[in-house]
Scaffold this active site. Structure first.
Site, PDB file in Angstrom:
ATOM      1  N   HIS A 120     -11.644 -73.710  37.295  1.00 61.89           N
ATOM      2  CA  HIS A 120     -12.143 -72.353  37.571  1.00 61.89           C
ATOM      3  C   HIS A 120     -12.203 -71.581  36.258  1.00 61.89           C
ATOM      4  O   HIS A 120     -11.344 -71.728  35.401  1.00 61.89           O
ATOM      5  CB  HIS A 120     -11.220 -71.624  38.545  1.00 61.89           C
ATOM      6  CG  HIS A 120     -11.868 -70.460  39.210  1.00 61.89           C
ATOM      7  ND1 HIS A 120     -11.968 -69.234  38.614  1.00 61.89           N
ATOM      8  CD2 HIS A 120     -12.491 -70.354  40.400  1.00 61.89           C
ATOM      9  CE1 HIS A 120     -12.615 -68.420  39.434  1.00 61.89           C
ATOM     10  NE2 HIS A 120     -12.940 -69.062  40.523  1.00 61.89           N
ATOM     11  N   HIS A 159     -20.928 -73.663  41.400  1.00 57.42           N
ATOM     12  CA  HIS A 159     -20.491 -72.426  42.068  1.00 57.42           C
ATOM     13  C   HIS A 159     -20.302 -72.707  43.557  1.00 57.42           C
ATOM     14  O   HIS A 159     -19.521 -73.566  43.910  1.00 57.42           O
ATOM     15  CB  HIS A 159     -21.523 -71.328  41.776  1.00 57.42           C
ATOM     16  CG  HIS A 159     -21.149 -69.933  42.170  1.00 57.42           C
ATOM     17  ND1 HIS A 159     -19.894 -69.520  42.518  1.00 57.42           N
ATOM     18  CD2 HIS A 159     -21.925 -68.809  42.238  1.00 57.42           C
ATOM     19  CE1 HIS A 159     -19.892 -68.230  42.783  1.00 57.42           C
ATOM     20  NE2 HIS A 159     -21.113 -67.765  42.644  1.00 57.42           N
ATOM     21  N   ASP A 195     -13.044 -74.297  46.870  1.00 55.73           N
ATOM     22  CA  ASP A 195     -13.975 -75.247  47.495  1.00 55.73           C
ATOM     23  C   ASP A 195     -13.347 -76.593  47.790  1.00 55.73           C
ATOM     24  O   ASP A 195     -13.974 -77.432  48.445  1.00 55.73           O
ATOM     25  CB  ASP A 195     -15.185 -75.453  46.563  1.00 55.73           C
ATOM     26  CG  ASP A 195     -16.012 -74.190  46.471  1.00 55.73           C
ATOM     27  OD1 ASP A 195     -16.235 -73.708  45.342  1.00 55.73           O
ATOM     28  OD2 ASP A 195     -16.390 -73.660  47.518  1.00 55.73           O
TER      29      ASP A 195
HETATM   30  C1  SDX Z   1     -16.564 -71.145  42.707  1.00 56.92           C
HETATM   31  O1  SDX Z   1     -16.302 -67.483  39.419  1.00 56.92           O
HETATM   32  C2  SDX Z   1     -15.848 -67.518  40.606  1.00 56.92           C
HETATM   33  O2  SDX Z   1     -15.042 -66.708  40.972  1.00 56.92           O
HETATM   34  C3  SDX Z   1     -16.414 -68.613  41.495  1.00 56.92           C
HETATM   35  C4  SDX Z   1     -15.777 -68.756  42.860  1.00 56.92           C
HETATM   36  C5  SDX Z   1     -16.061 -67.563  43.740  1.00 56.92           C
HETATM   37  O3  SDX Z   1     -15.285 -67.353  44.683  1.00 56.92           O
HETATM   38  O4  SDX Z   1     -17.111 -66.900  43.520  1.00 56.92           O
HETATM   39  O5  SDX Z   1     -14.389 -68.924  42.711  1.00 56.92           O
HETATM   40  C6  SDX Z   1     -16.342 -69.972  43.613  1.00 56.92           C
HETATM   41  O6  SDX Z   1     -17.624 -71.303  42.179  1.00 56.92           O
HETATM   42  C7  SDX Z   1     -15.396 -72.067  42.427  1.00 56.92           C
HETATM   43  C8  SDX Z   1     -15.765 -73.208  41.406  1.00 56.92           C
HETATM   44  C9  SDX Z   1     -16.507 -74.324  42.171  1.00 56.92           C
HETATM   45  N1  SDX Z   1     -17.011 -75.315  41.213  1.00 56.92           N
HETATM   46  C10 SDX Z   1     -16.504 -76.545  41.129  1.00 56.92           C
HETATM   47  O7  SDX Z   1     -15.523 -76.924  41.751  1.00 56.92           O
HETATM   48  C11 SDX Z   1     -17.288 -77.475  40.211  1.00 56.92           C
HETATM   49  C12 SDX Z   1     -16.302 -78.221  39.292  1.00 56.92           C
HETATM   50  N2  SDX Z   1     -15.696 -77.256  38.372  1.00 56.92           N
HETATM   51  C13 SDX Z   1     -16.317 -77.098  37.081  1.00 56.92           C
HETATM   52  O8  SDX Z   1     -17.649 -77.389  36.941  1.00 56.92           O
HETATM   53  C14 SDX Z   1     -15.744 -75.960  36.253  1.00 56.92           C
HETATM   54  O9  SDX Z   1     -14.387 -76.038  36.349  1.00 56.92           O
HETATM   55  C15 SDX Z   1     -16.200 -74.549  36.545  1.00 56.92           C
HETATM   56  C16 SDX Z   1     -17.669 -74.439  36.563  1.00 56.92           C
HETATM   57  C17 SDX Z   1     -15.643 -74.101  37.868  1.00 56.92           C
HETATM   58  C18 SDX Z   1     -15.625 -73.651  35.437  1.00 56.92           C
HETATM   59  O10 SDX Z   1     -16.290 -73.963  34.276  1.00 56.92           O
HETATM   60  P1  SDX Z   1     -15.862 -73.282  32.879  1.00 56.92           P
HETATM   61  O11 SDX Z   1     -14.970 -72.126  33.064  1.00 56.92           O
HETATM   62  O12 SDX Z   1     -17.123 -73.085  32.077  1.00 56.92           O
HETATM   63  O13 SDX Z   1     -14.947 -74.381  32.254  1.00 56.92           O
HETATM   64  P2  SDX Z   1     -15.470 -75.498  31.270  1.00 56.92           P
HETATM   65  O14 SDX Z   1     -16.662 -76.170  31.870  1.00 56.92           O
HETATM   66  O15 SDX Z   1     -15.589 -74.899  29.911  1.00 56.92           O
HETATM   67  O16 SDX Z   1     -14.254 -76.551  31.308  1.00 56.92           O
HETATM   68  C19 SDX Z   1     -13.175 -76.442  30.398  1.00 56.92           C
HETATM   69  C20 SDX Z   1     -12.740 -77.896  30.173  1.00 56.92           C
HETATM   70  C21 SDX Z   1     -13.892 -78.789  29.706  1.00 56.92           C
HETATM   71  O17 SDX Z   1     -13.315 -79.849  28.986  1.00 56.92           O
HETATM   72  P3  SDX Z   1     -13.252 -79.741  27.332  1.00 56.92           P
HETATM   73  O18 SDX Z   1     -14.693 -79.462  26.890  1.00 56.92           O
HETATM   74  O19 SDX Z   1     -12.293 -78.597  27.052  1.00 56.92           O
HETATM   75  O20 SDX Z   1     -12.760 -81.103  26.913  1.00 56.92           O
HETATM   76  O21 SDX Z   1     -12.290 -78.447  31.421  1.00 56.92           O
HETATM   77  C22 SDX Z   1     -13.162 -79.531  31.793  1.00 56.92           C
HETATM   78  C23 SDX Z   1     -14.431 -79.367  30.991  1.00 56.92           C
HETATM   79  O22 SDX Z   1     -15.060 -80.625  30.780  1.00 56.92           O
HETATM   80  N3  SDX Z   1     -13.398 -79.378  33.233  1.00 56.92           N
HETATM   81  C24 SDX Z   1     -13.406 -80.389  34.106  1.00 56.92           C
HETATM   82  C25 SDX Z   1     -13.613 -79.791  35.358  1.00 56.92           C
HETATM   83  N4  SDX Z   1     -13.716 -78.465  35.212  1.00 56.92           N
HETATM   84  C26 SDX Z   1     -13.582 -78.218  33.888  1.00 56.92           C
HETATM   85  N5  SDX Z   1     -13.263 -81.723  33.942  1.00 56.92           N
HETATM   86  C27 SDX Z   1     -13.334 -82.469  35.079  1.00 56.92           C
HETATM   87  N6  SDX Z   1     -13.542 -81.977  36.327  1.00 56.92           N
HETATM   88  C28 SDX Z   1     -13.664 -80.640  36.491  1.00 56.92           C
HETATM   89  N7  SDX Z   1     -13.846 -80.146  37.709  1.00 56.92           N
END
Ligand code: SDX
Length: 424
Positions: free
Chosen positions: A305, A264, A363
């Site tokens: 996201h 997050h 971010d």
């Molecule tokens: C913020 O919610 C909000 O609005 C948050 C925010 C706000 O203003 O409040 O926007 C601020 O928190 C932005 C996000 C910051 N986080 C990151 O940058 C960390 C990296 N991102 C991830 O951990 C992830 O993308 C999340 C946590 C942001 C979202 O997670 P989800 O929606 O649960 O998605 P998921 O984990 O189910 O991913 C779907 C697929 C998966 O692969 P498969 O299982 O389908 O094979 O996408 C992959 C994930 O492994 N994936 C990534 C990835 N993000 C998702 N693979 C590599 N790198 C990534 N960053």
């Protein structure tokens, strides 16, 4: 609301559920009646769950749209400043010139903290993570405002809003000064909100510190871009804490704790750590491959996201701001920025990211700007928390000023069924 209905059939049960339409976004199925039918919904991570009704922020993830009270984030970032966005999120309309001036003047009257609070910092190690300190000192604000703890009173809620908007920069800068072993710098009411924060961060008692207008504008832009974002994890935490009747200072402290996680708000700090670990453009492919490897916990921080399956509109504005700030500072060849742009290009052309609709989020570029401004990496999430305080408060205020119930989710239980303790 509409007269649409959803029909759910479970075994020999057929259940009709109301369906409501908002002014924008998906319809919702009202499942509150299911518990009388002996059923729960199941939605770990709340991917398909609308936890509340709100009028504050709308996100269209498929089209990369973010509206605060109907105004697009791109226009707010271009045409307003953070305190006007605070007014908008709180009151639902942009302020008139007179309302804006009155709001700013009131904020300025609350920028100092009770001198007794400065003693809290001494309990922390100098190298404590500033988010740990912020969790403590913001929650401790509850101990100083017993006179305004009747939050059924709109006026007391308004004073709490001013106190939090005004004091978060002061407390955040104190975290930084404490970690440096430097004296705390008092707020300056002759400076703008962002300039005052930078002054408290970087001034010392030894000489005059002039705040760069370019950096103050970039700081204010970053505040705007992080102000609110619908029912994200930390805002949902604040709403859940507030649903028990907890005071807003304690609720905001719970939001700070939730924001800290690297999935997050902690991602902005994690992006800089990741770029430093990559170290050189020649290693970008290696790390992109690691991000795709299911056996490797590494993820591309600042990418992906839950809602945006298109560009995060904030990331676009942040990238433009990054260009502006680095150019103004003569850092346009900044290696981190160059590497971030190269990483973005490679990822956006990679099938893994395209298929999963993974784009840069808010971010991804913010940390590069913050670093160029001179903010230490460990303070990045504190900046996010400062900015998001108005979003958290606005959602808390929207909830407690209406009809609400204590939040109490249920579960799918898969543990042991009833059994007796064996006789000894
Ligand atoms: C913020 O919610 C909000 O609005 C948050 C925010 C706000 O203003 O409040 O926007 C601020 O928190 C932005 C996000 C910051 N986080 C990151 O940058 C960390 C990296 N991102 C991830 O951990 C992830 O993308 C999340 C946590 C942001 C979202 O997670 P989800 O929606 O649960 O998605 P998921 O984990 O189910 O991913 C779907 C697929 C998966 O692969 P498969 O299982 O389908 O094979 O996408 C992959 C994930 O492994 N994936 C990534 C990835 N993000 C998702 N693979 C590599 N790198 C990534 N960053």
């Amino acid at each position: 609301m509409t007269d649409k209905k959803a029909l759910l059939s479970v075994g020999d049960q057929s259940i009709e559920l109301p369906v409501y339409s908002g002014t924008a976004g998906p319809d919702v199925v009202d499942v509150r009646g299911l518990v009388q039918q002996g059923l729960f919904t199941y939605d770990p991570g709340f991917v398909s769950t609308a936890a509340c009704e709100s009028k504050i922020t709308f996100i269209d993830g498929a089209n990369g749209v973010l509206l605060h009270r109907g105004y697009p984030i791109e226009q707010l970032a271009e045409k307003t400043d953070y305190l006007d966005v605070c007014y908008l999120l709180l009151h639902g309309e942009l302020p008139s010139a007179e309302q804006s001036q009155k709001f700013r003047d009131t904020v300025k009257n609350h920028t100092m903290i009770h001198d007794q609070m400065s003693h809290f910092f001494n309990g922390f190690r100098r190298d404590a993570h500033p988010m740990a300190v912020m969790c403590g000192v913001v929650g401790a604000l509850s101990a100083f405002y017993h006179d305004t703890m009747d939050f059924s009173d709109e006026h007391q809620r308004e004073i709490a809003a001013f106190r939090l908007i005004a004091k978060m920069p002061t407390l955040a800068a104190m975290c930084h000064k404490y970690s440096m072993g430097q004296p705390f710098i008092y707020p300056r009411n002759d400076l703008s909100y962002a300039a005052n924060f930078l002054h408290m961060m970087f001034a010392t008692p030894c000489e005059e510190y002039k705040v760069s207008p370019v950096l103050a504008k970039a700081m204010d832009r970053i505040f705007i871009l992080h102000a609110d974002h619908e029912q994200n994890a930390s805002t949902s935490t604040v709403r859940l804490a507030g649903s028990t009747g907890a005071n807003p200072f304690a609720c905001i402290a719970s939001g700070i704790a939730a924001l800290w996680g690297p999935a997050h708000g902690g991602a902005n700090e994690a992006v800089l750590t990741m770029l430093a670990e990559i170290g050189d453009e020649s290693r970008i492919e290696e790390f992109v491959d690691r991000a795709k490897d299911k056996n490797d916990p590494f993820r591309l921080m600042g990418f992906g996201h839950r809602v945006y399956k298109n560009f995060d509109p904030r990331a676009k504005v942040m990238r433009e701001t990054c260009h502006e700030v680095l150019r103004e500072l003569g850092l346009q060849d900044d290696p981190l920025f160059r590497m971030a742009q190269k990483l973005e290009k490679i990822a956006l052309e990679d099938e893994y990211f395209i298929q999963r609709q993974l784009y840069p989020n808010v971010d991804f570029y913010s940390g590069i700007i913050l670093k160029a401004i001179g903010i230490p990496v460990s303070m990045f999430t504190v900046i996010f928390a400062m900015s998001r305080t108005i979003g958290w408060f606005s959602h808390w205020n929207e909830m407690v000023s209406g009809n609400y119930r204590i939040g109490r989710p249920r579960q799918l239980y898969t543990g042991p069924t009833k059994r007796d303790v064996p006789d000894q």
